[in-house]
Design a protein around this motif. Structure first.
Motif, PDB file in Angstrom:
ATOM      1  N   SER A  20       0.831  -1.202   0.000  1.00  0.00           N
ATOM      2  CA  SER A  20       0.000   0.000   0.000  1.00  0.00           C
ATOM      3  C   SER A  20       0.868   1.255   0.000  1.00  0.00           C
ATOM      4  O   SER A  20       0.586   2.225  -0.703  1.00  0.00           O
ATOM      5  CB  SER A  20      -0.927  -0.009   1.215  1.00  0.00           C
ATOM      6  OG  SER A  20      -1.651   1.194   1.296  1.00  0.00           O
ATOM      7  N   ARG A  21       1.919   1.244   0.800  1.00  0.00           N
ATOM      8  CA  ARG A  21       2.812   2.399   0.876  1.00  0.00           C
ATOM      9  C   ARG A  21       3.509   2.644  -0.454  1.00  0.00           C
ATOM     10  O   ARG A  21       3.664   3.780  -0.883  1.00  0.00           O
ATOM     11  CB  ARG A  21       3.843   2.147   1.986  1.00  0.00           C
ATOM     12  CG  ARG A  21       4.809   3.311   2.235  1.00  0.00           C
ATOM     13  CD  ARG A  21       4.096   4.585   2.647  1.00  0.00           C
ATOM     14  NE  ARG A  21       3.199   4.385   3.757  1.00  0.00           N
ATOM     15  CZ  ARG A  21       3.587   4.331   5.032  1.00  0.00           C
ATOM     16  NH1 ARG A  21       4.847   4.403   5.349  1.00  0.00           N
ATOM     17  NH2 ARG A  21       2.689   4.183   5.987  1.00  0.00           N
ATOM     18  N   GLU A  24       1.200   4.442  -2.679  1.00  0.00           N
ATOM     19  CA  GLU A  24       1.065   5.848  -2.281  1.00  0.00           C
ATOM     20  C   GLU A  24       2.245   6.665  -2.793  1.00  0.00           C
ATOM     21  O   GLU A  24       2.084   7.807  -3.244  1.00  0.00           O
ATOM     22  CB  GLU A  24       0.986   5.952  -0.759  1.00  0.00           C
ATOM     23  CG  GLU A  24      -0.292   5.400  -0.151  1.00  0.00           C
ATOM     24  CD  GLU A  24      -0.256   5.427   1.372  1.00  0.00           C
ATOM     25  OE1 GLU A  24       0.755   5.921   1.926  1.00  0.00           O
ATOM     26  OE2 GLU A  24      -1.213   4.959   1.996  1.00  0.00           O
ATOM     27  N   VAL A  50       3.841  11.640   1.360  1.00  0.00           N
ATOM     28  CA  VAL A  50       3.233  10.402   1.864  1.00  0.00           C
ATOM     29  C   VAL A  50       3.534  10.150   3.341  1.00  0.00           C
ATOM     30  O   VAL A  50       3.204   9.090   3.870  1.00  0.00           O
ATOM     31  CB  VAL A  50       3.676   9.180   1.032  1.00  0.00           C
ATOM     32  CG1 VAL A  50       3.121   9.269  -0.367  1.00  0.00           C
ATOM     33  CG2 VAL A  50       5.189   9.049   0.995  1.00  0.00           C
TER      34      VAL A  50
END
Length: 209
Positions: A20-21, A24, A50
């Motif tokens: 997920s990071r 982002e 982020v």
């Protein structure tokens, strides 16, 4: 404590959620590359966007070039999948051809930042690998499109040089997409109507009665 430091620290996120990071980071980098230019988009700016430290971001990507190349790969995977799904089917080739170029235009409008980076590549981005990836991966997409043009010509629905036909159709769609996303201040007509009008003119001129 300086206000900027407070803001940056308040947005730091917990460790984990690597996939997920990473997504982002790519989304933030796309925006920053377009807004500030590739040279102006520092790792620090992307990390702050982020809520990461620069050191933490380097755990996901070694440098800006790797981020740019990943954006290009992800974008082309979408186009490749769309081209593959439309390459075959029971519909007449000219119908699938029209659907494929419409899907290309829709991609550009859905992902304008990625479209700018892969199809409106600036010299500095080209040096970082974006142009090379666009040539390599874009060739896969355009090959599927060109093959469908050849099928349309072979079926007797179009006449002429298939290569020239493919490039003409793509150029028309690219022109509409690139102009609309880079010149938003122009009083364009409704987007779908402009795309349809442009493609109608191209296909009406190419298709045999």
């Amino acid at each position: 404590m300086p206000l900027a430091s407070q803001s940056s620290r308040s947005h730091r996120k917990p460790k984990g959620e690597g996939h997920s990071r990473r997504g982002e980071i790519l989304a933030a980098a796309e925006r920053i590359f377009v807004e500030h230019g590739y040279e102006g988009a520092t790792i620090r700016k992307i990390a702050d966007e982020v809520g990461l430290s620069s050191t933490a971001l380097y755990m996901h990507f070694p440098d800006k070039g790797a981020i740019l190349q990943e954006i290009c790969r992800n974008a082309f995977s979408v186009l490749t999948a769309a081209a593959a799904s439309l390459s075959t089917g029971s519909a007449p080739p000219e119908v699938r051809l029209r659907a494929m170029i419409e899907a290309y235009a829709q991609f550009g409008f859905d992902q304008p930042n990625a479209y700018r980076l892969i199809y409106l590549t600036r010299p500095v981005e080209a040096r970082e690998g974006a142009q090379t990836l666009s040539q390599e991966l874009g060739a896969v997409v355009f090959s599927a499109f060109g093959a469908l043009v050849e099928e349309t010509v072979a079926a007797g629905r179009m006449e002429g040089d298939a290569r020239a036909i493919a490039q003409s159709i793509w150029a028309a769609a690219h022109g509409v997409v690139s102009l609309m996303i880079t010149k938003p201040y122009f009083p364009w007509v409704e987007r779908d109507r402009l795309v349809k009008t442009t493609l109608d003119a191209v296909f009406d001129g190419l298709l045999k009665p």
